[in-house]
Motif scaffolding. Structure first.
Motif, PDB file in Angstrom:
ATOM      1  N   LEU A 276       4.022  -1.147  -3.555  1.00 29.47           N
ATOM      2  CA  LEU A 276       2.557  -1.196  -3.598  1.00 29.47           C
ATOM      3  C   LEU A 276       2.006  -2.544  -3.154  1.00 29.47           C
ATOM      4  O   LEU A 276       0.998  -2.600  -2.451  1.00 29.47           O
ATOM      5  CB  LEU A 276       2.083  -0.887  -5.026  1.00 29.47           C
TER       6      LEU A 276
ATOM      7  N   GLY B 172       0.771  -1.237   0.000  1.00 24.36           N
ATOM      8  CA  GLY B 172       0.000   0.000   0.000  1.00 24.36           C
ATOM      9  C   GLY B 172       0.802   1.288   0.000  1.00 24.36           C
ATOM     10  O   GLY B 172       0.248   2.368   0.170  1.00 24.36           O
ATOM     11  N   GLU B 173       2.126   1.180  -0.218  1.00 23.24           N
ATOM     12  CA  GLU B 173       2.946   2.407  -0.169  1.00 23.24           C
ATOM     13  C   GLU B 173       2.854   3.184  -1.480  1.00 23.24           C
ATOM     14  O   GLU B 173       3.854   3.408  -2.178  1.00 23.24           O
ATOM     15  CB  GLU B 173       4.389   2.051   0.182  1.00 23.24           C
TER      16      GLU B 173
ATOM     17  N   VAL C 259      10.444  -1.554  -8.216  1.00 25.56           N
ATOM     18  CA  VAL C 259      10.406  -0.955  -6.871  1.00 25.56           C
ATOM     19  C   VAL C 259       8.987  -0.442  -6.581  1.00 25.56           C
ATOM     20  O   VAL C 259       8.448  -0.646  -5.490  1.00 25.56           O
ATOM     21  CB  VAL C 259      11.454   0.170  -6.742  1.00 25.56           C
ATOM     22  N   ASN C 260       8.357   0.191  -7.574  1.00 28.02           N
ATOM     23  CA  ASN C 260       6.964   0.632  -7.391  1.00 28.02           C
ATOM     24  C   ASN C 260       6.055  -0.552  -7.058  1.00 28.02           C
ATOM     25  O   ASN C 260       5.182  -0.446  -6.195  1.00 28.02           O
ATOM     26  CB  ASN C 260       6.458   1.345  -8.655  1.00 28.02           C
ATOM     27  N   LEU C 261       6.263  -1.672  -7.767  1.00 29.97           N
ATOM     28  CA  LEU C 261       5.465  -2.882  -7.487  1.00 29.97           C
ATOM     29  C   LEU C 261       5.695  -3.383  -6.069  1.00 29.97           C
ATOM     30  O   LEU C 261       4.761  -3.774  -5.378  1.00 29.97           O
ATOM     31  CB  LEU C 261       5.846  -4.015  -8.446  1.00 29.97           C
TER      32      LEU C 261
END
Lengths: 321, 321
Positions: free
Chosen positions: B258, A163-164, B253-255
């Motif tokens: 999240l 969830g970041e 990194v986004n994955l």
């Protein structure tokens, strides 16, 4: 049959919000304390216990009438080890076994949860997304975070850290973020980013209503002043908000393409600016996301306000107990 | 008890890969046809039926011995309406009820699935991520896609369109993408993007081994030539791959931030370049993702190669039947 009762606590950096509620998520009584955020975990844990006592003293109930307690807080929860690993708003909270500590003090089973996850569940069960299965709750205030409800349940990832959303990179040449990367969503679209953009532009001598609004606010300039100025037609404030909204829109389109949610709920202080802030985000999704994913997604303002987290915890407790 | 048997088909833009398999995901026989991708749905549907007949003719089994059939293909599957809405590799395939059409032709129950989802399930059950609950399969070849296994199951989103990782924006001022936005991951890190970067640099007169490698390849320059040149120490090729890898790393990194996956499996033609390509991606995650999320994530090369999709379909059929 006697109604099942729970307490739910939202532990924030500035306030502790404690409620008595039932299994339908209804709030029967509430209490607010100012958080002693700088006094370390022991002092705050004592406050939590006191907040529950003060809450119950307002009612005809005692601890013995409660089934369980729930607490949500900003921070990284290690889901396997049941630890609050780190909280950005509370000094000295590292690897605190929050559930164990509260259970020992209250004599009740305790469930702890990340606050964005709890708010997401609240909005998915009883708020803006009631009845939906795949919902993303995005909170835009000082920082930016998200809670994911996937297939009807809180999605936490393998260890509890999902969830970041605030650290999704949307502007590869942007400002340096606290996380070490450049151009995270939080550096361009949070309340902090909006205030910084306004200060920078004013220092460069741009003519704007913001000068006067800041003076009226003891020299302080925050996102609320930028929203107020934009509302009055100030060009600079409008540009700053358009910029923040553009990058938030990009981030949301990335979410839609990756997760194809049924509903995105936007909450948090910045989102209080209302439809003027939300409408461009809807347009970004419609224009830029993969068409069938865009067509199946609705974006709404949060409905439960500051109660979203505790209502989410009441729902979790009722579903678990 | 008689072993349960299934056929599984991977319908690609260049080839149709059809296998006979069992409930354990083992392939017992296989058949490959060249796809008549430009001849429209009817011609390809006929090919699919012929591929099953040709496959069974190699064995002692007939259609009556099969429990069900599974098919995966690139494209958008509408999960509620059971339609292949659009396929980038097959001309004229719009809103095709693939399951119904094949059921009518084969006389068997048919399950259809997006190919990245199927490959993700194969890798999660019997491949590089065997035993994992939260796995992301990323495929990097001509384009970039992903399949998400969350909580042990394929995550499709509300209508079936989840996983469009290739259209995550990672370079906000980048090239225009087919989707209408700028700087999608696919425009900077796919095989197509790598080939384009090489051609552009050569046209600008950069000295490089690529000139010779392209000549040896009938004047054509693709990602394989760039990898080969980098292997030989070519500076330009190394720069191009470092650039692609940088942005792919950002996307990963986004994955991680999240979704906090346990395992990321990287497959597809470009990933065949091996550890030289994967190691910088591991380093990006370790350096740049939220530390506890990075610590709980492992990145591995895909293990099942071109069989990942059909093995995933065999697993799905066995789990469903």
């Amino acid at each position: 049959m006697k109604e099942k009762l729970y307490v739910a606590i939202d532990l924030g950096g500035t306030k502790i919000y404690t409620v008595l509620g039932n299994g339908e998520g209804s709030i029967l009584a509430e209490e607010i304390f100012a958080t002693k955020a700088h006094d370390g975990p022991q002092a705050v844990l004592e406050q939590l216990v006191l907040s529950v006592s003060a809450l119950l003293a307002k009612t005809s109930y005692g601890l013995n009438d409660l089934q369980a307690a729930g607490i949500c807080a900003a921070g990284f929860f290690d889901w396997q080890k049941r630890l609050l690993v780190h909280s950005p708003n509370l000094s000295g909270w590292n690897n605190v076994p929050l559930e164990l500590e509260l259970t020992a003090r209250l004599g009740l089973p305790v469930l702890a949860e990340n606050d964005a996850n709890a708010a997401a569940l609240g909005e998915a069960r009883l708020g803006a997304g009631a009845g939906s299965g795949d919902l993303i709750f995005v909170t835009v205030s000082t920082g930016i975070g998200a809670g994911l409800i996937l297939g009807g349940h809180i999605y936490r990832g393998t260890a509890g850290f999902a969830g970041e959303f605030g650290h999704m990179v949307v502007k590869s040449d942007g400002y340096l973020c606290g996380c070490g990367r450049r151009g995270c969503l939080e550096t361009v679209a949070s309340g902090t980013a909006i205030a910084r953009a306004a200060s920078t532009a004013m220092q460069m001598g741009r003519e704007t209503l913001l000068t006067q609004l800041a003076e009226e606010n003891e020299g302080k300039l925050g996102a609320p002043q930028v929203f107020a100025a934009a509302e009055l037609g100030d060009v600079l404030a409008g540009e700053i908000l358009a910029d923040a909204s553009y990058y938030l829109g990009l981030g949301l389109v990335n979410l839609v393409n990756l997760l194809n949610p049924e509903i995105i709920v936007v909450g948090g202080g910045v989102a209080n600016a209302g439809d003027k802030f939300l409408q461009p985000l809807r347009e970004a999704i419609a224009d830029k996301a993969i068409p069938p994913a865009a067509a199946s997604c609705t974006l709404r303002a949060a409905k439960l306000g500051m109660a979203a987290g505790v209502i989410g915890m009441l729902c979790r407790l009722a579903e678990q107990n």
